[in-house]
Design a protein around this motif. Structure first.
Motif, short mmCIF file in Angstrom:
data_model
loop_
_atom_site.label_atom_id
_atom_site.label_comp_id
_atom_site.label_asym_id
_atom_site.label_seq_id
_atom_site.Cartn_x
_atom_site.Cartn_y
_atom_site.Cartn_z
N PRO A 26 0.82 -1.21 0.00
CA PRO A 26 0.00 0.00 0.00
C PRO A 26 0.86 1.26 0.00
N ASP A 27 0.26 2.37 -0.42
CA ASP A 27 1.01 3.63 -0.43
C ASP A 27 1.25 4.13 0.99
N VAL A 28 0.21 4.04 1.79
CA VAL A 28 0.33 4.56 3.17
C VAL A 28 -0.25 3.54 4.16
N VAL A 29 0.48 3.31 5.23
CA VAL A 29 -0.05 2.56 6.38
C VAL A 29 0.12 3.48 7.58
N ALA A 30 -0.98 3.80 8.26
CA ALA A 30 -0.91 4.58 9.49
C ALA A 30 -1.52 3.71 10.56
N ALA A 31 -0.76 3.37 11.57
CA ALA A 31 -1.26 2.43 12.57
C ALA A 31 -0.61 2.62 13.92
N TYR A 32 -1.23 2.02 14.89
CA TYR A 32 -0.86 2.16 16.29
C TYR A 32 -0.92 0.78 16.93
N PRO A 33 0.00 0.47 17.83
CA PRO A 33 -0.01 -0.88 18.40
C PRO A 33 -1.17 -1.14 19.37
N ILE A 34 -1.73 -2.31 19.29
CA ILE A 34 -2.71 -2.76 20.31
C ILE A 34 -2.78 -4.28 20.27
N THR A 35 -2.74 -4.88 21.44
CA THR A 35 -2.91 -6.32 21.55
C THR A 35 -4.34 -6.67 21.14
N PRO A 36 -4.55 -7.73 20.39
CA PRO A 36 -3.60 -8.67 19.80
C PRO A 36 -3.24 -8.36 18.34
N GLU A 56 4.71 4.46 2.74
CA GLU A 56 4.99 5.50 3.72
C GLU A 56 4.28 5.05 5.00
N PHE A 57 5.07 4.68 5.99
CA PHE A 57 4.51 4.16 7.24
C PHE A 57 4.44 5.29 8.26
N VAL A 58 3.23 5.56 8.74
CA VAL A 58 3.05 6.65 9.71
C VAL A 58 2.74 6.02 11.07
N ALA A 59 3.72 6.05 11.95
CA ALA A 59 3.54 5.46 13.29
C ALA A 59 2.90 6.51 14.18
N VAL A 60 1.57 6.58 14.09
CA VAL A 60 0.81 7.65 14.75
C VAL A 60 0.80 7.50 16.27
N GLU A 61 0.23 8.49 16.93
CA GLU A 61 0.23 8.51 18.39
C GLU A 61 -1.09 8.00 18.99
N SER A 62 -2.03 7.57 18.14
CA SER A 62 -3.28 6.99 18.65
C SER A 62 -4.04 6.40 17.47
N GLU A 63 -5.01 5.57 17.77
CA GLU A 63 -5.83 5.03 16.68
C GLU A 63 -6.72 6.10 16.07
N HIS A 64 -7.10 7.07 16.87
CA HIS A 64 -7.91 8.15 16.30
C HIS A 64 -7.12 8.85 15.20
N SER A 65 -5.85 9.10 15.50
CA SER A 65 -5.00 9.72 14.49
C SER A 65 -4.68 8.74 13.37
N ALA A 66 -4.62 7.44 13.68
CA ALA A 66 -4.38 6.45 12.63
C ALA A 66 -5.46 6.57 11.56
N MET A 67 -6.71 6.54 12.01
CA MET A 67 -7.80 6.60 11.03
C MET A 67 -7.85 7.99 10.38
N SER A 68 -7.53 9.03 11.13
CA SER A 68 -7.53 10.39 10.56
C SER A 68 -6.47 10.49 9.46
N ALA A 69 -5.29 9.94 9.73
CA ALA A 69 -4.22 9.97 8.71
C ALA A 69 -4.61 9.11 7.51
N CYS A 70 -5.26 7.98 7.78
CA CYS A 70 -5.73 7.14 6.67
C CYS A 70 -6.72 7.92 5.80
N ILE A 71 -7.57 8.67 6.45
CA ILE A 71 -8.56 9.47 5.72
C ILE A 71 -7.85 10.53 4.86
N GLY A 72 -6.90 11.23 5.46
CA GLY A 72 -6.14 12.23 4.70
C GLY A 72 -5.43 11.60 3.52
N ALA A 73 -4.82 10.44 3.75
CA ALA A 73 -4.06 9.79 2.69
C ALA A 73 -4.97 9.23 1.60
#
Lengths: 395, 321
Positions: A26-36, A56-73
């Motif tokens: 994929p062009d962009v992956v924006a994600a945040y760690p969470i078990t599992p 382009e991997f964006v290691a965001v600071e929260s899942e809210h920002s993960a989805m927000s960055a995914c939306i922007g991308a």
């Protein structure tokens, strides 16, 4: 059907998702760690570090920002994937609705885990069921192999119908269990998904567009109506994509539902995800002593394939619907309520009851699976039973 | 002094790139001027992300569109995260040859003080730390004006808002403004500045300086609010000027951690000049101790800035003459 010898890999569910992502590139992956689901991001980050993908991997600071960055991308025309679980999906909740209503084809690798409280890291479906009305296509996979192939199909489905898709695997039960995955060659994956051809992009500075404007009483409803229609039409697309995939690569993945020994079934169980695997065995055991019981595995929950369920259940006398979450509404789980509603138009409606099981990762052993079958048999034979039964819990 | 980043008023007026007329901002609202100056200041095409707020709702009412550049709004607290995604997509698409490398695009996020100091702080901090190439512009009107004038962590001490109303016992908001510019400077990002809509030359220069940098940059621009502050529609620029001249809103910048005060009022006006012209402070006429508190706040801020500005080295974004 091509008769090609497929590469067999021993992968956990998370590894299967991550490997599919690598092949998708994929062009962009924006994600945040969470078990599992953490491993998906972790493995993918290694692909990035080793230059095995161009993402382009964006290691965001929260899942809210993960989805927000995914939306922007995604609004920028990029092909975008993320992964999460449980609280992460809950934190994305606001953005899930926005992703779907902006008609962005984001793909999400979801690992089902119970929602807090009490905090728990193990499998149930309360996370994705909590997002069931967020406008995402939801595909619940039974095992790692199906998860791998579904993620690839999800890219095509999402980009054809311009709706986001989440593919789910059961947390730990599948995400951390090693299974055989029959993989495609990377070239086959790339050819199948092709290039994303966005209708619009905010990076098109010559043709500026505004994404996400204010929509009041005079237009909001029309736009929602179109979104609803898109979800309806996605049924044809899902069918087309999975069937094309099966034909092209020699598989027989079910599209919306999988039926198991339903041909002459007098009563049936409906299950989703990994529990369906256990239930298939239980059906075999009861079939071996002459019970006419069958199983329907519901794979696509959004859009809801009510027509197929009406059809498949029209000749059975009783159904037990299994829910790995509860709506806490005093009438059982979400799957039960929607399946039950689908049967309303039948002239002779089967008897139906709900089994809520496995919350917070509570084990679902064979004796519980057999118990459910036996209960539905009692239901078929006219016994009066509770509307909802909680299986595997101390009460 | 060499003025690398200045733009003449003539050139600015010639570029004249701003919101289309017909947007629904209140009469006298200064943020359309902020947008016009920002877009006109840029030598590059820009893509804008907008946080939910006055600017977003008044410029995007479907089917009308006031922005002359690509624009995206997704939610309130995430303008920085949204622009992160846009910028990441740009990088990926350039890398994959989908966008020619020489095609430079600048990424700008606009957020109000609610969307920046409060609900959007985490997303902003994250985007700054990750080092995306973007300029975040905070238009600070010191409250949640879009929802009807509620207090934010930017609302000044003593100001009456609908959630910090001046009452018989409590004289308005009892906390000082959060030092957002210093918070952003503490991220160690290349460029952070505080500006005011009243000082166009300073603001335009700061925007141009920020856009010349690869990396995260931040500008807080003071943008008074007619209904929220309670002053006549033709006084917005005057209010912003008063904030600067009383020392309440210092103009300064931080380049790679080095502070520089851009303007020192020669004879600072008494803070009362600023307070008495706005109904949000009207109750303070009978509360000299609160006014004293504001005066102390200003003094502390200036002591801090003057101290920080004593570190003289500069990495030199601009030639020092």
């Amino acid at each position: 059907m091509t008769e090609k010898e497929r590469t067999k890999m021993a992968l956990t569910g998370n590894e299967a998702f991550a490997y599919a992502m690598k092949q998708i590139n994929p062009d962009v992956v924006a994600a945040y760690p969470i078990t599992p689901a953490t491993e998906i991001v972790q493995i993918f980050a290694k692909y990035v570090s080793d230059g095995e993908v161009d993402t382009e991997f964006v290691a965001v600071e929260s899942e809210h920002s993960a989805m927000s960055a995914c939306i922007g991308a995604s609004a920028s025309g990029a092909r975008v994937i993320t992964g999460t679980s449980s609280q992460g999906l809950a934190l994305m909740h606001e953005m899930l609705y926005i992703a779907s209503a902006l008609r962005l084809p984001i793909v999400l690798a979801e690992v089902n885990r119970a929602l807090s409280a009490p905090i728990n890291i193990h499998c149930d479906h309360s996370d994705t069921m909590g997002s069931r009305d967020a406008g995402w296509i939801q595909i619940y996979c039974e095992n790692a192999n199906e998860g791998y192939h579904t993620l690839i199909q999800a890219v095509r489905i999402a980009e054809t119908v311009n709706l986001p898709v989440m593919a789910t695997l059961d947390g730990f039960i599948i995400s951390h269990e090693m299974e055989v995955v029959e993989s495609l060659d990377t070239q086959e994956v790339r050819e199948f998904i092709g290039k994303r051809k966005p209708l619009y992009s905010v990076l098109d500075v010559e043709k500026p567009i505004m994404v996400g404007p204010l929509d009041l009483t005079d237009y909001y409803f029309e736009h929602k109506r179109q979104q609803i229609e898109a979800m309806k039409k996605s049924k044809a697309v899902i069918k087309e994509v999975i069937e094309e995939y099966n034909t092209k690569f020699g598989f027989d993945f079910p599209v919306f539902i999988e039926t198991y020994r339903m041909e002459d079934a007098e009563y049936a169980i409906l299950a989703m995800s990994s529990a369906a695997g256990t239930m298939k065995e239980a059906v075999d055991i009861r079939r071996s002593i002459g019970e006419k019981v069958g199983l329907v595995r519901l794979k696509v929950f959004r859009p809801f394939p009510f027509e197929l369920l009406t059809e498949v259940f029209k000749n059975v006398k009783a159904i037990g619907v299994m829910d790995r979450s509860d709506s806490v509404n005093s009438m059982g789980g979400p799957v039960f309520n929607e399946v039950r509603s689908s049967l309303y138009e039948l002239e002779t409606r089967p008897r139906i009851m709900n089994f809520v099981f496995g919350l917070g990762g509570r084990d679902f052993p064979m004796e519980d699976a057999l118990h459910i079958i036996d209960r539905v048999k009692e239901l078929k034979d006219g016994k009066k039973l509770d509307f909802v039964e909680y299986v595997g819990v101390r009460e | 002094m060499a003025d690398t980043f200045s733009l003449s008023l003539k050139e600015l007026a010639k570029r004249n790139k701003g919101l289309a007329s017909g947007h629904r901002a209140c009469a006298g609202c200064p943020f359309p001027a902020v947008v016009r100056m920002t877009l006109s200041a840029s030598d590059f095409p820009v893509v804008v992300a907008n946080a939910t707020g006055c600017m977003e709702v008044t410029t995007s009412i479907f089917p009308y569109a006031a922005w002359p550049v690509p624009w995206i709004h997704s939610a309130f607290e995430n303008a920085a995260a949204t622009i992160s995604g846009v910028e990441a997509a740009y990088k990926a698409l350039v890398r994959k040859g989908e966008i020619p490398e020489q095609k430079k695009i600048k990424f700008i996020a606009f957020g109000g003080d609610g969307g920046t100091y409060d609900i959007g702080l985490q997303a902003l901090s994250g985007a700054a730390e990750r080092g995306h190439n973007f300029l975040y512009i905070l238009y600070d009107n010191e409250g949640y004006m879009n929802t009807g004038i509620q207090r934010s962590s930017s609302t000044p001490y003593g100001a009456s808002t609908t959630t910090s109303p001046a009452g018989k016992v409590v004289p308005g908001k009892m906390q000082h403004k959060k030092p957002i510019v210093d918070i952003m400077a503490a991220h160690g990002i290349p460029y952070v500045a505080q500006a005011s809509v009243s000082h166009w030359n300073d603001y335009v220069k700061k925007v141009r300086k920020a856009l010349s940098i690869e990396g995260p940059t931040f500008i807080a621009v003071y943008s008074p609010c007619v209904p929220g502050w309670g002053y006549p529609e033709n006084k917005s620029i005057e209010m912003a000027k008063l904030a600067v001249e009383t020392g309440f809103w210092p103009l300064y910048e931080v380049e790679y951690g080095f502070y520089k005060i851009n303007y020192r009022p020669r004879n600072p006006l008494p803070i009362e000049e600023f307070l008495k012209s706005q109904t949000r402070f009207a109750h303070l006429l009978k509360k000299p101790e609160v006014v004293e508190g504001i005066r102390e706040f200003i003094k502390e801020r200036w002591d801090f800035l003057e101290f920080m500005a004593t570190r003289k080295e500069s990495r030199g974004l601009e030639e020092n003459v």
